[in-house]
Design a protein around this motif. Structure first.
Motif, PDB file in Angstrom:
ATOM      1  N   ARG A  69      33.433  57.691  66.503  1.00 59.87           N
ATOM      2  CA  ARG A  69      32.049  57.810  66.041  1.00 59.87           C
ATOM      3  C   ARG A  69      31.134  58.237  67.180  1.00 59.87           C
ATOM      4  NH1 ARG A  69      32.709  52.248  64.174  1.00 59.87           N
ATOM      5  NH2 ARG A  69      33.811  52.297  62.177  1.00 59.87           N
ATOM      6  N   ALA A  70      31.340  57.654  68.361  1.00 60.04           N
ATOM      7  CA  ALA A  70      30.461  57.941  69.498  1.00 60.04           C
ATOM      8  C   ALA A  70      30.629  59.369  69.991  1.00 60.04           C
ATOM      9  CB  ALA A  70      30.736  56.954  70.634  1.00 60.04           C
ATOM     10  N   VAL A  71      31.883  59.816  70.187  1.00 62.11           N
ATOM     11  CA  VAL A  71      32.075  61.155  70.763  1.00 62.11           C
ATOM     12  C   VAL A  71      31.756  62.260  69.765  1.00 62.11           C
ATOM     13  CG1 VAL A  71      33.784  60.341  72.433  1.00 62.11           C
ATOM     14  CG2 VAL A  71      34.550  61.248  70.234  1.00 62.11           C
ATOM     15  N   LEU A  72      31.800  61.955  68.473  1.00 67.33           N
ATOM     16  CA  LEU A  72      31.514  62.960  67.457  1.00 67.33           C
ATOM     17  C   LEU A  72      30.056  62.950  67.012  1.00 67.33           C
ATOM     18  CD1 LEU A  72      34.671  62.447  65.198  1.00 67.33           C
ATOM     19  CD2 LEU A  72      34.262  64.353  66.759  1.00 67.33           C
ATOM     20  N   ALA A  73      29.264  61.998  67.497  1.00 64.17           N
ATOM     21  CA  ALA A  73      27.891  61.829  67.009  1.00 64.17           C
ATOM     22  C   ALA A  73      26.947  62.893  67.562  1.00 64.17           C
ATOM     23  CB  ALA A  73      27.379  60.440  67.397  1.00 64.17           C
ATOM     24  N   SER A  74      25.816  63.033  66.898  1.00 62.72           N
ATOM     25  CA  SER A  74      24.747  63.900  67.385  1.00 62.72           C
ATOM     26  C   SER A  74      24.125  63.288  68.637  1.00 62.72           C
ATOM     27  CB  SER A  74      23.670  64.059  66.316  1.00 62.72           C
ATOM     28  OG  SER A  74      23.045  62.805  66.073  1.00 62.72           O
ATOM     29  N   ASP A  75      23.381  64.083  69.395  1.00 62.60           N
ATOM     30  CA  ASP A  75      22.726  63.582  70.597  1.00 62.60           C
ATOM     31  C   ASP A  75      21.803  62.404  70.284  1.00 62.60           C
ATOM     32  OD1 ASP A  75      24.017  65.333  72.190  1.00 62.60           O
ATOM     33  OD2 ASP A  75      22.309  66.646  72.590  1.00 62.60           O
ATOM     34  N   GLU A  76      21.191  62.407  69.113  1.00 64.51           N
ATOM     35  CA  GLU A  76      20.251  61.346  68.759  1.00 64.51           C
ATOM     36  C   GLU A  76      20.948  60.002  68.550  1.00 64.51           C
ATOM     37  OE1 GLU A  76      20.445  64.274  67.227  1.00 64.51           O
ATOM     38  OE2 GLU A  76      18.669  65.220  68.128  1.00 64.51           O
ATOM     39  N   ASP A  77      22.199  60.038  68.098  1.00 62.50           N
ATOM     40  CA  ASP A  77      22.906  58.805  67.745  1.00 62.50           C
ATOM     41  C   ASP A  77      23.956  58.376  68.764  1.00 62.50           C
ATOM     42  OD1 ASP A  77      21.486  58.762  65.340  1.00 62.50           O
ATOM     43  OD2 ASP A  77      22.997  59.983  64.322  1.00 62.50           O
ATOM     44  N   ALA A  78      24.404  59.292  69.615  1.00 61.36           N
ATOM     45  CA  ALA A  78      25.578  59.032  70.448  1.00 61.36           C
ATOM     46  C   ALA A  78      25.383  57.854  71.393  1.00 61.36           C
ATOM     47  CB  ALA A  78      25.951  60.278  71.231  1.00 61.36           C
ATOM     48  N   GLU A  79      24.258  57.782  72.088  1.00 67.79           N
ATOM     49  CA  GLU A  79      24.094  56.735  73.096  1.00 67.79           C
ATOM     50  C   GLU A  79      24.204  55.349  72.482  1.00 67.79           C
ATOM     51  OE1 GLU A  79      21.177  55.352  76.764  1.00 67.79           O
ATOM     52  OE2 GLU A  79      20.690  57.144  75.601  1.00 67.79           O
ATOM     53  N   GLU A  80      23.552  55.132  71.361  1.00 67.11           N
ATOM     54  CA  GLU A  80      23.624  53.827  70.713  1.00 67.11           C
ATOM     55  C   GLU A  80      25.056  53.511  70.283  1.00 67.11           C
ATOM     56  OE1 GLU A  80      22.713  50.151  69.161  1.00 67.11           O
ATOM     57  OE2 GLU A  80      21.595  51.444  70.539  1.00 67.11           O
ATOM     58  N   LEU A  81      25.767  54.509  69.772  1.00 63.00           N
ATOM     59  CA  LEU A  81      27.144  54.285  69.338  1.00 63.00           C
ATOM     60  C   LEU A  81      28.065  53.987  70.521  1.00 63.00           C
ATOM     61  CD1 LEU A  81      27.391  57.006  66.554  1.00 63.00           C
ATOM     62  CD2 LEU A  81      27.434  54.521  66.241  1.00 63.00           C
ATOM     63  N   PHE A  82      27.858  54.646  71.654  1.00 68.34           N
ATOM     64  CA  PHE A  82      28.639  54.315  72.857  1.00 68.34           C
ATOM     65  C   PHE A  82      28.387  52.871  73.270  1.00 68.34           C
ATOM     66  CE2 PHE A  82      29.181  58.939  73.992  1.00 68.34           C
ATOM     67  CZ  PHE A  82      30.560  58.890  74.128  1.00 68.34           C
ATOM     68  N   ARG A  83      27.135  52.456  73.254  1.00 71.49           N
ATOM     69  CA  ARG A  83      26.805  51.089  73.691  1.00 71.49           C
ATOM     70  C   ARG A  83      27.372  50.050  72.725  1.00 71.49           C
ATOM     71  NH1 ARG A  83      23.896  51.481  78.137  1.00 71.49           N
ATOM     72  NH2 ARG A  83      22.535  53.301  78.447  1.00 71.49           N
ATOM     73  N   VAL A  84      27.328  50.355  71.437  1.00 76.57           N
ATOM     74  CA  VAL A  84      27.940  49.454  70.451  1.00 76.57           C
ATOM     75  C   VAL A  84      29.441  49.333  70.705  1.00 76.57           C
ATOM     76  CG1 VAL A  84      28.557  49.232  68.002  1.00 76.57           C
ATOM     77  CG2 VAL A  84      26.202  49.794  68.664  1.00 76.57           C
ATOM     78  N   ALA A  85      30.102  50.450  70.951  1.00 74.48           N
ATOM     79  CA  ALA A  85      31.553  50.428  71.197  1.00 74.48           C
ATOM     80  C   ALA A  85      31.890  49.631  72.450  1.00 74.48           C
ATOM     81  CB  ALA A  85      32.079  51.854  71.316  1.00 74.48           C
ATOM     82  N   LEU A  86      31.080  49.773  73.496  1.00 76.44           N
ATOM     83  CA  LEU A  86      31.350  49.051  74.747  1.00 76.44           C
ATOM     84  C   LEU A  86      31.040  47.571  74.641  1.00 76.44           C
ATOM     85  CD1 LEU A  86      30.077  51.724  77.273  1.00 76.44           C
ATOM     86  CD2 LEU A  86      32.398  50.780  77.173  1.00 76.44           C
ATOM     87  N   GLN A  87      30.225  47.187  73.662  1.00 79.03           N
ATOM     88  CA  GLN A  87      29.915  45.768  73.471  1.00 79.03           C
ATOM     89  C   GLN A  87      30.955  45.039  72.618  1.00 79.03           C
ATOM     90  OE1 GLN A  87      25.967  45.971  71.836  1.00 79.03           O
ATOM     91  NE2 GLN A  87      25.047  46.576  73.790  1.00 79.03           N
ATOM     92  N   ALA A  88      31.881  45.786  72.038  1.00 78.02           N
ATOM     93  CA  ALA A  88      32.943  45.163  71.238  1.00 78.02           C
ATOM     94  C   ALA A  88      33.848  44.338  72.157  1.00 78.02           C
ATOM     95  CB  ALA A  88      33.754  46.238  70.523  1.00 78.02           C
ATOM     96  N   ASP A  89      34.605  43.439  71.563  1.00 78.79           N
ATOM     97  CA  ASP A  89      35.521  42.608  72.342  1.00 78.79           C
ATOM     98  C   ASP A  89      36.728  43.448  72.758  1.00 78.79           C
ATOM     99  OD1 ASP A  89      37.032  40.698  73.543  1.00 78.79           O
ATOM    100  OD2 ASP A  89      37.385  39.497  71.734  1.00 78.79           O
ATOM    101  N   LEU A  90      36.713  43.872  74.015  1.00 79.37           N
ATOM    102  CA  LEU A  90      37.810  44.681  74.556  1.00 79.37           C
ATOM    103  C   LEU A  90      38.669  43.883  75.527  1.00 79.37           C
ATOM    104  CD1 LEU A  90      35.752  47.947  75.032  1.00 79.37           C
ATOM    105  CD2 LEU A  90      37.630  47.627  73.420  1.00 79.37           C
TER     106      LEU A  90
END
Length: 417
Positions: free
Chosen positions: A266-287
């Protein structure tokens, strides 16, 4: 198990599930959990993952623990798959059940490779292949070779990766073993990604999603989403991946691997407007326990920031990615992170030579066992070798690690690993 190794089709899966549902057996029984994982890894994925977490440490039967490890692999709970498979091995060794032991080792190797723990994956894959050959299980030989190809690709040894992939493919085609062929395409996709051949990576990985292709595998296709998305955005094939993601988004599963992959995609395929938030959401997941996934996200986010002229913000993210890949020995990704860091204005130190890379998988396994305090005779019993053969291996291992005594093994392995 045939639903894993071959593809019987939706009708056969439905019939097996219907018969299983009529059995007078508790659905929480480990055998029922495994049936659900093998036959309906997506449709019943959420309940399988929940049941597996409940079953951790609840049984001492190594054969049961082994197939729970295999069940965990089906639903993308690779952390649990590695844990179950490792726990099964002492009992299987003690009972001399070498055929089942090779399967447990193969699942451990497959799972550790996906988690990025290459130091654990490599000796497990090597022993799995050796025991599978001795017990005449060609499909397990192929799976072990395919995992070794994946590890070689992650470590940047693309020639070795292709050699091992070709060996595994021959076995997989002859046996009709879909998991082998799917893992072969994963290894080829990783090697193509590592060398910048993004269109080749997409072509290899898409085979795992094509029901008409012998590399198609219902469960394993779900766990290469991140790699496919990464390749696709670099060669204008993003629309293909979006269609696949839309399908997988509907799967009623809590599969950790699938959801990590979907968040990345979702993050790498997102538009510039949405990508940053999606990257941050992904990094906040339990990894926790998924360092390779975290490193992949950090690298992609750092690249995204740098390309938008936010070099200062990109540097700590890229630095963290490079440190992760260095620790894991994932050379191609580490080199890519280093290049991005230099482009962001930060000089990066040369990577320290990897002494572990000089050890064969067999030597690495022996070194770990010796570091745990096992004697040569105990190691020989564990690996079905003579104690003299173990001694010979250790004499070759010491100079490769720059040590001269057995007592230094633990520190050397921690330093290099």
């Amino acid at each position: 198990m045939r639903c894993f190794w071959i593809e019987p089709g939706a009708l056969a899966r439905e019939r097996i599930t219907a018969i299983a549902d009529e059995l007078p057996v508790d659905p929480a029984d480990p055998r029922m959990v495994a049936i659900a994982a093998y036959v309906t890894p997506l449709a019943r994925g959420a309940q399988v993952v929940a049941a597996l977490r409940e079953l951790v440490d609840r049984t001492t039967d190594p054969t049961v623990i082994r197939f729970l490890g295999s069940a965990a692999l089906q639903v993308g709970a690779f952390d649990l798959a590695a844990r179950f498979s490792l726990a099964a091995q002492p009992g299987l060794r003690a009972e001399g059940r070498l055929g089942l032991l090779s399967r447990a080792l193969a699942v451990q190797a497959w799972s550790h490779a996906r988690l990025g723990d290459l130091a654990a994956a490599l000796p497990a894959a090597e022993e799995a292949g050796r025991l599978a050959h001795e017990t005449r299980q060609p499909y397990m030989v192929g799976l072990a070779r395919a995992v070794q190809a994946e590890i070689a690709a992650l470590r940047g040894d693309h020639d070795l990766a292709e050699k091992l992939a070709a060996e595994a493919e021959r076995v997989g085609l002859a046996a009709g073993a879909r998991p082998v062929l799917a893992t072969v395409q994963l290894a080829r996709g990783l090697a193509a990604l590592g060398s910048g051949r993004h269109a080749d990576a997409v072509a290899a990985l898409l085979r795992v999603f094509d029901p008409a292709d012998p590399a198609y595998q219902l469960a394993l296709r779900c766990y290469v989403v991140a790699e496919l998305a990464e390749a696709a955005v670099h060669c204008d094939r993003a629309d293909v991946v979006r269609d696949l993601i839309a399908e997988l988004e509907q799967a009623p599963t809590t599969s950790p691997a699938l959801h990590h992959g979907l968040r990345y995609a979702r993050a790498v395929l997102a538009s510039d407007e949405d990508a940053e938030e999606l990257f941050r959401v992904a990094l906040q997941a339990d990894l926790t326990g998924w360092p390779l996934e975290r490193g992949r996200l950090q690298l992609a986010f750092g690249e995204w920031l740098r390309r938008r002229r936010r070099a200062a913000e990109s540097r700590p993210v890229l630095r963290a990615a490079r440190e992760t890949f260095d620790a894991l020995g994932v050379t191609a990704s580490s080199d890519r992170a280093a290049r991005e860091l230099r482009a962001a204005g930060e000089a990066t130190p040369d990577r320290e030579p990897d002494a572990l890379g000089d050890l064969t998988a067999h030597e690495l396994n022996i070194a770990h066992l010796a570091a745990e305090g096992l004697t040569n005779r105990e190691i020989g019993q564990r690996l079905y070798l003579s104690h003299r053969t173990v001694s010979t291996h250790l004499h070759r291992i010491f100079p490769k690690l720059g040590i001269s005594a057995r007592g230094e093994l633990g520190a050397a392995l921690r330093r290099e690993g």
